[in-house]
Design a protein around this motif. Structure first.
Motif, PDB file in Angstrom:
ATOM      1  N   THR A  17      29.062  15.946 -41.420  1.00 25.84           N
ATOM      2  CA  THR A  17      29.964  15.302 -40.460  1.00 25.84           C
ATOM      3  C   THR A  17      31.090  13.552 -40.824  1.00 25.84           C
ATOM      4  O   THR A  17      32.234  13.629 -41.214  1.00 25.84           O
ATOM      5  CB  THR A  17      29.247  13.824 -39.169  1.00 25.84           C
ATOM      6  OG1 THR A  17      28.979  15.249 -38.665  1.00 25.84           O
ATOM      7  CG2 THR A  17      30.264  13.774 -38.029  1.00 25.84           C
ATOM      8  N   THR A  45      24.485  17.911 -38.569  1.00 31.84           N
ATOM      9  CA  THR A  45      25.709  16.944 -38.244  1.00 31.84           C
ATOM     10  C   THR A  45      24.999  15.737 -37.729  1.00 31.84           C
ATOM     11  O   THR A  45      24.543  15.869 -37.759  1.00 31.84           O
ATOM     12  CB  THR A  45      26.362  17.759 -37.485  1.00 31.84           C
ATOM     13  OG1 THR A  45      25.841  18.140 -36.426  1.00 31.84           O
ATOM     14  CG2 THR A  45      26.549  19.473 -37.458  1.00 31.84           C
ATOM     15  N   GLN A  60      31.248   8.843 -31.663  1.00 26.53           N
ATOM     16  CA  GLN A  60      30.822  10.458 -32.399  1.00 26.53           C
ATOM     17  C   GLN A  60      31.682  11.471 -31.554  1.00 26.53           C
ATOM     18  O   GLN A  60      31.915  11.597 -30.941  1.00 26.53           O
ATOM     19  CB  GLN A  60      29.037  10.667 -32.249  1.00 26.53           C
ATOM     20  CG  GLN A  60      28.440  11.495 -33.126  1.00 26.53           C
ATOM     21  CD  GLN A  60      28.993  11.567 -33.971  1.00 26.53           C
ATOM     22  OE1 GLN A  60      30.073  11.792 -34.665  1.00 26.53           O
ATOM     23  NE2 GLN A  60      27.937  10.763 -35.320  1.00 26.53           N
ATOM     24  N   ARG A  66      31.361  18.969 -33.443  1.00 26.87           N
ATOM     25  CA  ARG A  66      30.957  19.264 -34.898  1.00 26.87           C
ATOM     26  C   ARG A  66      30.441  20.294 -35.645  1.00 26.87           C
ATOM     27  O   ARG A  66      30.498  20.349 -36.468  1.00 26.87           O
ATOM     28  CB  ARG A  66      29.055  17.830 -34.297  1.00 26.87           C
ATOM     29  CG  ARG A  66      29.676  16.674 -33.845  1.00 26.87           C
ATOM     30  CD  ARG A  66      28.384  15.582 -34.882  1.00 26.87           C
ATOM     31  NE  ARG A  66      27.181  16.075 -34.459  1.00 26.87           N
ATOM     32  CZ  ARG A  66      27.016  15.311 -32.921  1.00 26.87           C
ATOM     33  NH1 ARG A  66      28.023  14.791 -31.841  1.00 26.87           N
ATOM     34  NH2 ARG A  66      25.989  15.773 -32.298  1.00 26.87           N
TER      35      ARG A  66
END
Length: 380
Positions: A17, A45, A60, A66
């Protein structure tokens, strides 16, 4: 640790990430060189909003995005590890002063949705080229990702019946959609063994450990793992009766593991999580613990275990001194490495010479083999 050992493999966890693939590929290749090919990469991730904020994001990235990002990330890594340098790029001719043949090294020129990486890879091919690939995550996106790329998978659940379906689905996806032998994917279950020479001794250890467990800390962990905040529920509130489907289903899964618990409050959840995390505690004599492990193998189709600890290093001493002799007596534990001094992948598969990914693995399609001209090898 690699300098002090010869055969053990090391799986390092690095998130896709926030790391840039070009930078990470250099570091992983370097460590694979230094360890003589004993490096693995546990691909994860990141999921915490606090991490996102500290890394310069407002919040996020969404879960499935992701994983989409991770899928592209791994493809960039394959290109750098496998496609940028030909197998015979390094000649090391000291007399002529030639280290690398220039036309055997090339840019990868990756341009995607998330990453633009021209390359070339800054490191010559390491012993494994691509480190052994490990993964954790059994969401829909996680299973798809694992079926294509994972060589080993970590699972965590309180009961073997919980991950059994996901494991079966991953193996089926790997076989039908990616042409892989599903038996080559090894699944490792999180387990905390608490072992005594007698059952009473083991139970006494557990009772002692519970005195030092932090229930607040356990609830914080639970919140991070699940995204569920139990703080808004009352101390005595039965969580199997609340309005939230997510809370009810999660707690029901815990209850299957501990059917003797009459009421499940947030404190009950905290007690179960405080030792062992999101995996089972198997308490008893070496024979009883071995029986518990065998149940996981039989019911969940796991291949091995990721042992957690209650005390460090005593929990591991108990495994070595008490559990391993029992497992060896049953023929369930190996005596030595299949390839002493070999690479992580050679010992993982028990195949001398298997340094790189298996031919059936997607990474092998990126391999720029010796003798092949660049124009004849198109980077996938």
């Amino acid at each position: 640790m690699a300098a002090a050992t010869k055969s053990i493999g090391f799986g390092v966890t690095v998130s896709t990430t926030y790391e840039q693939p070009y930078h990470l590929a250099r570091r992983l290749s370097t460590v694979d060189h230094l360890s003589k090919g004993r490096l693995g990469w546990n691909i994860v991730t990141s999921y915490l909003d606090s991490a996102a904020r500290n890394m310069g994001f407002k919040e996020q990235i969404a879960h499935d995005e992701r994983y989409a990002q991770a899928e592209e990330y791994v493809k960039v890594m394959y290109k750098l590890f496998e496609s940028s340098w030909r197998d015979d790029a390094v000649v090391l001719n000291r007399e002529k002063g030639v280290y690398t043949v220039p036309d055997r090294v090339r840019e990868i020129n990756h341009k995607g949705k998330y990453f633009t990486v021209p390359g070339p890879h800054i490191c010559q091919p390491s012993p494994q080229r691509t480190p052994l690939l490990l993964q954790a995550g059994t969401s829909k996106a996680g299973k798809q990702f694992a079926a294509q790329s994972a060589e080993a998978i970590f699972v965590s659940a309180f009961s073997p019946s919980v991950p059994a379906k996901s494991i079966a689905e991953i193996r089926e996806l790997a076989r039908t959609q990616h042409g892989r032998n599903s038996n080559n994917i090894k699944v490792l279950a999180l387990v905390t063994p608490i072992i005594g020479r007698t059952e009473d001794e083991a139970q006494a250890k557990l009772a002692d450990y519970r005195k030092y467990a932090s229930l607040d800390g356990a609830l914080a962990l639970f919140c991070g793992w699940t995204g569920i905040d139990l703080g808004k529920y009352g101390d005595d509130e039965e969580l199997r009766q609340v309005e939230s489907n997510a809370v009810r289903s999660t707690v029901e899964a815990y209850a299957k593991f501990s059917p003797g618990t009459s009421k499940w409050t947030k404190h009950t959840v905290a007690e179960h999580v405080s030792i062992g995390g999101n995996g089972p505690i198997i308490v008893g004599t070496p024979a009883q613990v071995a029986d518990g492990l065998q149940t996981w193998v039989d019911e969940a189709d796991v291949d091995g275990f990721n042992f957690a600890y209650a005390l460090f290093p005593q929990s591991f001493k108990d495994i070595i001194e008490l559990l391993l002799p029992e497992l060896k007596a049953r023929g369930l534990f190996w005596d030595d490495y299949a390839v002493p001094g070999g690479t992580y992948r050679e010992n993982f598969y028990g195949k001398p010479g298997q340094k790189g990914p298996l031919d059936e693995h997607i990474a092998s399609t990126y391999r720029w083999k010796a003798g092949v001209n660049a124009k004849d090898h198109v980077i996938p």
